[in-house]
Design a protein around this motif. Structure first.
Motif, PDB file in Angstrom:
ATOM      1  N   ALA A 143       0.844  -1.195   0.000  1.00 29.30           N
ATOM      2  CA  ALA A 143       0.000   0.000   0.000  1.00 29.30           C
ATOM      3  C   ALA A 143       0.879   1.246   0.000  1.00 29.30           C
ATOM      4  O   ALA A 143       0.610   2.225  -0.704  1.00 29.30           O
ATOM      5  CB  ALA A 143      -0.919  -0.007   1.222  1.00 29.30           C
ATOM      6  N   GLY A 144       1.945   1.180   0.766  1.00 26.11           N
ATOM      7  CA  GLY A 144       2.856   2.313   0.864  1.00 26.11           C
ATOM      8  C   GLY A 144       3.549   2.640  -0.453  1.00 26.11           C
ATOM      9  O   GLY A 144       3.897   3.788  -0.722  1.00 26.11           O
ATOM     10  N   TRP A 145       3.757   1.652  -1.287  1.00 25.91           N
ATOM     11  CA  TRP A 145       4.439   1.877  -2.560  1.00 25.91           C
ATOM     12  C   TRP A 145       3.532   2.463  -3.648  1.00 25.91           C
ATOM     13  O   TRP A 145       4.019   3.012  -4.641  1.00 25.91           O
ATOM     14  CB  TRP A 145       5.041   0.572  -3.102  1.00 25.91           C
ATOM     15  N   ASP A 150       7.306   5.988  -8.950  1.00 28.15           N
ATOM     16  CA  ASP A 150       8.305   6.772  -9.682  1.00 28.15           C
ATOM     17  C   ASP A 150       9.608   6.896  -8.899  1.00 28.15           C
ATOM     18  O   ASP A 150      10.665   7.150  -9.472  1.00 28.15           O
ATOM     19  CB  ASP A 150       7.763   8.174 -10.001  1.00 28.15           C
ATOM     20  N   TYR A 151       9.493   6.760  -7.576  1.00 28.80           N
ATOM     21  CA  TYR A 151      10.694   6.821  -6.747  1.00 28.80           C
ATOM     22  C   TYR A 151      11.352   5.460  -6.629  1.00 28.80           C
ATOM     23  O   TYR A 151      12.558   5.341  -6.452  1.00 28.80           O
ATOM     24  CB  TYR A 151      10.360   7.373  -5.352  1.00 28.80           C
ATOM     25  N   ALA A 152      10.521   4.423  -6.724  1.00 27.34           N
ATOM     26  CA  ALA A 152      11.071   3.070  -6.686  1.00 27.34           C
ATOM     27  C   ALA A 152      11.901   2.802  -7.940  1.00 27.34           C
ATOM     28  O   ALA A 152      12.911   2.112  -7.896  1.00 27.34           O
ATOM     29  CB  ALA A 152       9.941   2.042  -6.567  1.00 27.34           C
ATOM     30  N   PHE A 153      11.444   3.378  -9.069  1.00 25.65           N
ATOM     31  CA  PHE A 153      12.157   3.171 -10.343  1.00 25.65           C
ATOM     32  C   PHE A 153      12.367   4.521 -11.015  1.00 25.65           C
ATOM     33  O   PHE A 153      11.673   4.870 -11.975  1.00 25.65           O
ATOM     34  CB  PHE A 153      11.349   2.228 -11.252  1.00 25.65           C
ATOM     35  N   GLY A 478       9.315  -7.096  -1.579  1.00 24.21           N
ATOM     36  CA  GLY A 478      10.266  -6.005  -1.756  1.00 24.21           C
ATOM     37  C   GLY A 478      10.045  -5.243  -3.052  1.00 24.21           C
ATOM     38  O   GLY A 478       9.018  -5.355  -3.715  1.00 24.21           O
ATOM     39  N   LEU A 479      11.049  -4.460  -3.421  1.00 25.78           N
ATOM     40  CA  LEU A 479      11.000  -3.701  -4.671  1.00 25.78           C
ATOM     41  C   LEU A 479      10.907  -4.628  -5.875  1.00 25.78           C
ATOM     42  O   LEU A 479      10.218  -4.351  -6.848  1.00 25.78           O
ATOM     43  CB  LEU A 479      12.273  -2.872  -4.813  1.00 25.78           C
TER      44      LEU A 479
END
Lengths: 489, 303
Positions: A143-145, A150-153, A478-479
């Motif tokens: 949920a947090g992602w 855009d910040y994860a990738f 995870g990511l």
């Protein structure tokens, strides 16, 4: 004194009285339909199958058997929801729904835990302390992602895929559903999930939670059934992504089926993990880790530490400690709070396990089982270990998926690395040593997706999970888990 | 009495992994102890208590009161076991022996410059002799933690061996004061030294330092006892002391003993609780199991 046999007497006469978890608070229907487009729909075939309690062999509920037409309806509902609602919704709104599902799971944790234990046979201690909290944690984590992709990738413009077809196994029914649904939703995809036929109930309870959460209709669809239903999901032309957790055999069929299509695929398959104990390890805790590694969830764990390698110099002492610890394991009623090992998930699986026990003995291995009592009714297997085995034994090569440990010895680091890697699988491994340098040397040379150092079977939503070789490909958690549901420019 | 001199051999102790120890304890504390198992356990625990008073303010009258309590735990409830022993300072041993005359309750005395152990070996031996001459059945000594931390394991070993010899027939409990040792590895090392040097019991704490006894530390010590038993066939006793004041925790200790060392240790010959207020909580629970209701604390005598 010289001839005295030194033994610990575990027959104390002070045994634990039954401490069953109450079942009065759970709400189950007698019959479950398919969950498609936000509604409960009767199956086209009109057919239902029973789901039973493996500890008592009693029927719990009737569950709809979805066929190709039902799967088609589900995929259409998912496509519609994707096109009209879910892909257009602002990402932070999407996140709110996922948070809501996570909170509702926590609120209903006790009910979910009991149902998981009734339907699948796992001890309530595990469903209460591991399965359900971790399942909720996955929803919270992803949920947090949702609004931070855009910040994860960075600079890669992540975009959703569309409709994800997901097939989950019977060993961690709700947890696997969470592993699959949570990242799919966070990345903006819609879902058609097919839970395992022996343990569909918690996924259906999750459908109720999803309804209660107000998630737009069709974003998550749950179609119950057996292999044919799963095949219909895999083969459906309008599915963009297949995520499967299950046996290597079925994984191979799925991979063949998606060849030449645009379907993105992740497969999390079988394993035959090496759990390696060096002479300098903290032996008592290593033994605890071996026990947890192989007897957790009756050994119905793809990452179970089913091949034990003990350095020869400490073999006798480790084996003795292992046998002593096995004596304190309680096998029986999954709903009893003191139960360590519950019921084998199905009659079919019990037959498979018993067949391997027979093969092990025929191959000349020595079988040891603890002195516990098991109930008459239901499907049970005592915690078992085999000694006098080698890499050429079938019980060492093949995944048994039961509480059966094969114990081998080794002399040197290079020997044990060679043996540990000498398997078609490569999902997980464990290394036990007090020397940090040895640990890192080992882990960098072993071909396994997850390697635990001085512990075993520890899971966290932030940590990716997946295998090498015939244990599958792609990562969940995870990511990495987000990536499996995204495409990039 | 044979006088074989024990010689310290610096054998490496097995390492202990903290994460694994806590995992194991988590399995113990998540067990549910109910009904007849609970009643049986509560009575067993009651029978394993070393009822203790170790105050600067202790007087003869106070010790006599404690001894009375030891013999009459809760007369309103028939057929209760008594505690195992009363534990006092050496100068009160005679008083306690007199007060307990005719009962099976043992008298234990702390010695060796309890609780710090900071004195000369001569004084520690005299302290022990005082306790034994006064009739102590058991001696609870403390190890020299300072010397232990300095790596003078020979010294610690020799001191324990000397005290053991001075004890004569009295059983020797060796207090490691685990709260001052700093790690599970050190606890294991100290356990091994104490056992090899002749301890009849190993004991966690004086009760004067926090943390005192904990389940994880006790597990580390039980594993040392177990390894020694498998090596020699000789049983060593275990006494967690301090910080165990409620029945639930006491039952978890017993469960830990049951699952680690089994039947032979589940009696007061080989397992003790060092505690002052545990008895009343056990009694309250025993009565509750019988009657279904908790009684007021005022129904249980405080001595």
């Amino acid at each position: 004194m010289a001839n005295k046999i030194i033994e610990i007497n575990f027959d104390t006469g002070w045994d634990l009285a039954p401490a069953p978890e109450s079942t009065s608070h759970i709400q189950l229907k007698e019959q479950y339909e398919l969950f498609i487009g936000g509604k409960w729909i009767k199956p086209e075939s009109g057919k239902y199958f029973d789901t039973i309690n493996p500890a008592t062999e009693e029927k719990i509920a009737k569950v709809a058997e979805g066929n190709e037409k039902d799967v088609d309806k589900a995929v259409k509902a998912a496509r519609k929801a994707y096109n009209e609602v879910w892909s257009k919704m602002p990402a932070n709104e999407r996140g709110k729904y996922i948070y809501r599902i996570a909170r509702l799971m926590q609120e209903k944790a006790r009910e979910l835990a009991v149902i998981e234990s009734i339907d699948g046979g796992k001890p309530i201690r595990e469903s209460r302390d591991v399965d359900i909290p971790l399942a909720a944690a996955h929803f919270f984590y992803y949920a947090g992602w949702a609004d931070k992709l855009d910040y994860a990738f960075p600079n890669r413009k992540p975009q959703s895929l569309g409709v994800a077809g997901q097939i989950t196994p019977w060993n961690f029914p709700l947890l696997m559903a969470a592993w699959k649904i949570a990242p799919a939703l966070a990345t903006g995809n819609t879902v058609v999930l097919k839970p395992a036929e022996t343990t569909p109930l918690t996924a259906l309870k999750l459908a109720e939670i999803i309804q209660e959460s107000g998630l737009p209709d069709g974003v998550v669809n749950i179609v119950t059934g057996a292999g044919a239903t799963g095949a219909a999901v895999v083969n459906h032309k309008d599915v963009d992504k297949i995520a499967f957790t299950g046996s290597t055999g079925v994984g191979k069929i799925i991979q063949n089926a998606v060849v030449g299509t645009n379907k993105k695929t992740t497969l999390e398959l079988g394993g035959k993990a090496a759990n390696i104990i060096f002479e300098d390890a903290a032996l008592d805790q290593a033994v605890e880790g071996i026990i947890n590694g192989i007897y957790f969830n009756q050994g119905h764990v793809c990452c179970a530490g089913s091949r034990l390698f003990v350095q020869e110099s400490v073999y006798d002492i480790v084996l003795r400690k292992l046998k002593d610890r096995m004596e304190s394991l309680i096998v029986g009623n999954p709903l009893d709070k003191n139960t360590d090992i519950g019921a084998i998930n199905s009659k079919e699986q019990l037959t498979t396990i018993n067949n391997y026990l027979k093969i092990g003995k025929q191959e000349g291995a020595d079988m040891y089982q603890s002195n516990c009592n098991v109930p008459k009714k239901g499907f049970w297997c005592k915690p078992t270990l085999f000694t006098n085995v080698s890499q050429s034994n079938k019980i060492v090569q093949e995944e048994i998926f039961g509480p059966v440990l094969a114990v081998q010895t080794f002399r040197t680091v290079s020997e044990v690395i060679e043996k540990a890697n000498n398997t078609p699988y490569g999902l997980s491994a464990g290394v036990w040593t007090d020397k940090g340098s040895k640990l890192f040397n080992m882990t960098s040379q072993m071909r396994a997706g997850i390697i635990w150092g001085n512990t075993y079977n520890k899971f966290d939503p932030t940590s990716p999970f997946g295998g090498y070789k015939e244990s599958g490909f792609g990562r969940e958690g995870g990511l990495h888990g987000l990536k499996a549901y995204l495409k990039f420019d | 009495m044979s006088k074989t001199k024990l010689i310290y051999q610096n054998n490496p102790s097995p390492s202990v992994d903290q994460v694994g120890i806590l995992d194991r304890i988590n399995r113990i504390t998540s067990r549910s102890i109910k009904n007849e198992t609970k009643v049986q356990g509560l009575k067993m625990a009651l029978n394993m208590i070393d009822l203790t008073t170790l105050e600067g303010a202790d007087t003869e009258k106070k010790v006599i009161q404690l001894c009375n309590k030891a013999q009459h735990l809760h007369d309103a409830y028939p057929n209760l076991p008594t505690v195992a022993a009363v534990c006092v300072y050496p100068n009160f041993v005679k008083t306690a022996k007199n007060a307990l005359k005719g009962s099976n309750i043992k008298v234990a005395a702390v010695a060796t410059a309890f609780p710090s152990g900071q004195s000369s070996s001569e004084i520690k031996l005299l302290d022990t002799k005082l306790a034994v001459d006064n009739g102590a059945d058991e001696v609870d000594m403390v190890i020299s933690r300072g010397k232990f931390h300095s790596g003078e394991y020979h010294f610690v070993f020799d001191e324990i061996a000397a005290i053991k010899e001075a004890c004569g027939k009295a059983r020797l409990k060796v207090i490691l004061e685990t709260g001052e040792l700093g790690s599970f590895d050190k606890v294991r090392k100290a356990s091994d030294i104490a056992i090899e040097a002749g301890a009849d019991f190993i004991k966690t704490s004086t009760g004067k330092i926090s943390p005192a006894a904990t389940l994880p530390v006790t597990l580390v010590m039980l594993e040392a006892i177990k390894d020694y038993y498998y090596k020699t066939g000789i049983q060593i006793g275990m006494k967690p002391a301090g910080g165990i004041s409620n029945a639930k925790l006491a039952l978890q200790y017993l469960l830990l003993v049951k699952e680690t060392l089994g039947k032979d240790w589940l009696n007061n010959q080989w397992f003790r609780f060092g505690a002052s207020s545990l008895a009343n909580d056990l009694l309250m629970q025993i009565v509750k199991q019988e009657t279904g209701i908790y009684q007021s604390k005022d129904y249980f005598s405080k001595d």
